[in-house]
Design a protein around this motif. Sequence first.
Motif, mmCIF file in Angstrom:
data_model
loop_
_atom_site.group_PDB
_atom_site.id
_atom_site.type_symbol
_atom_site.label_atom_id
_atom_site.label_comp_id
_atom_site.label_asym_id
_atom_site.label_seq_id
_atom_site.Cartn_x
_atom_site.Cartn_y
_atom_site.Cartn_z
ATOM 1 N N VAL B 82 19.868 -1.255 16.377
ATOM 2 C CA VAL B 82 20.247 0.144 16.147
ATOM 3 C C VAL B 82 21.684 0.328 16.634
ATOM 4 C CG1 VAL B 82 19.801 2.546 16.756
ATOM 5 C CG2 VAL B 82 17.877 0.953 16.416
ATOM 6 N N ASP B 83 22.594 0.649 15.720
ATOM 7 C CA ASP B 83 24.021 0.760 16.044
ATOM 8 C C ASP B 83 24.564 2.039 15.408
ATOM 9 O OD1 ASP B 83 26.595 0.260 16.807
ATOM 10 O OD2 ASP B 83 26.784 -1.658 15.782
ATOM 11 N N CYS B 84 24.817 3.083 16.238
ATOM 12 C CA CYS B 84 24.624 3.152 17.662
ATOM 13 C C CYS B 84 24.009 4.501 18.060
ATOM 14 C CB CYS B 84 25.950 2.973 18.407
ATOM 15 S SG CYS B 84 27.105 4.304 18.111
ATOM 16 N N LEU B 85 23.545 4.586 19.295
ATOM 17 C CA LEU B 85 22.851 5.782 19.778
ATOM 18 C C LEU B 85 23.775 6.986 19.937
ATOM 19 C CD1 LEU B 85 20.550 4.256 22.539
ATOM 20 C CD2 LEU B 85 19.851 5.109 20.291
ATOM 21 N N THR B 86 25.015 6.763 20.340
ATOM 22 C CA THR B 86 25.921 7.901 20.555
ATOM 23 C C THR B 86 26.293 8.585 19.234
ATOM 24 O OG1 THR B 86 27.505 6.116 20.971
ATOM 25 C CG2 THR B 86 26.983 7.550 22.809
ATOM 26 N N LEU B 87 26.374 7.800 18.165
ATOM 27 C CA LEU B 87 26.630 8.380 16.843
ATOM 28 C C LEU B 87 25.408 9.161 16.373
ATOM 29 C CD1 LEU B 87 29.176 8.228 15.309
ATOM 30 C CD2 LEU B 87 28.316 6.262 14.055
#
Lengths: 168, 168, 168
Positions: B82-87
């Motif tokens: 999963v790339d990425c959580l902040t996005l």
Amino acid sequence: MTKSILITGGARSGKSALAERMTLTLGEPAVYIATAEAFDDEMAARIALHRSRRGPEWRTVAAPLDLAGALRDSDGGAPRLVDCLTLWLSNLMLADRDWEAAVADLCALIPQLTAPVVFVTNEVGSGIVPDNALARAYRDAAGLTNQRMAVACDDLWLCVAGYPMKVK
Amino acid sequence: MTKSILITGGARSGKSALAERMTLTLGEPAVYIATAEAFDDEMAARIALHRSRRGPEWRTVAAPLDLAGALRDSDGGAPRLVDCLTLWLSNLMLADRDWEAAVADLCALIPQLTAPVVFVTNEVGSGIVPDNALARAYRDAAGLTNQRMAVACDDLWLCVAGYPMKVK
Amino acid sequence: MTKSILITGGARSGKSALAERMTLTLGEPAVYIATAEAFDDEMAARIALHRSRRGPEWRTVAAPLDLAGALRDSDGGAPRLVDCLTLWLSNLMLADRDWEAAVADLCALIPQLTAPVVFVTNEVGSGIVPDNALARAYRDAAGLTNQRMAVACDDLWLCVAGYPMKVK
């Protein structure tokens, strides 16, 4: 093969003082390769502070752009400290040079050097995404430079409040 | 129980490449769960760069909002990245969703998954306090998300210049 | 000599919760030395959140400026948690005090204390160089404070997503 060391960390995290100590353990006298240029009073004051901390065991060489040349010219004896890569990168970008080619050249040079070298760089990517595109481009370039230099160097240290953490 | 890994680090610290290598050690082929949406040219270029680096051993799934759904749908076999959580967090906030509930759901899902999963996130809180309240709110949300995900995942790594440091 | 611990990390990296757990392992009840002042609603909300998380095993003392005095006054028994040094530094600068002298006094006091103390500070130097000179000056002061406190304290931890990494 000679020893190459990369030290990264935030601003004012004590990287330069740590790098000076590490360099002097690799030999004395040592060569300080400065990438800074005194564009303004703030920068001039910072350069003067760094210089006053270093003692007579240091010879200083300026290399705002041709870092590979300075490393080749000073090779063969005393250990070198390059302070710092992010300022060098900034100089290259301001002078409209091909920084990616310059970084690639530097990385290719490192295994050919015979005298030890310690590089200081900066972490600039752990804050909020900058508003302006130029700052984002610089942040990307600094991060990529750090990644490539970390592969090219033998050791990688993260400096936190003046103390080193071994990364590689 | 399956393996869950969280990788954090600054922008351009080499997290994605590290996460891709870690995911492929957990199994091949692998599923790339992309949270990015190509809103503008800069983002489209970044997505294309990431995609071109990944080889044919990757299948790509887009999940800008329903990350838990994408993890459930792809569960049972191949490892997921999963790339990425902040996005993803940014997408949730822009869409005015309840991000705290979404993070809680994701954390509750992780121990129920049967196939491994590697999450990439970002460090955004190590710069100067941002001027504007929205950036501060995002910074707080990202930090809290990282804390909760770090508890939910088996392993936590800090990526520095492309190299991993084990935190948990 | 008593135990002194410095915990650093980014905003919302879980430093305060980690520091509270560490302090309580050193003894109970404990003293919470708060450097925060509720200037605005955002800050008041943050203080209330922190206070609500702490239980009845904590006694709270306010020390926005005279931190050394608060440490001397509370010395001799229960462990103390100082949260946080960067806010204290900011208070000193806003009040036009000599922050370097205050930091030097604090560092000189630490080895004379008889009860344990845990300090929380912040990493603020790992983003892009701030635009304005005041933010740069604050960033420099925070970094120097962290370096000096790291020398003065027995232990130094970096907090990442709520988990501690031992630095010193």
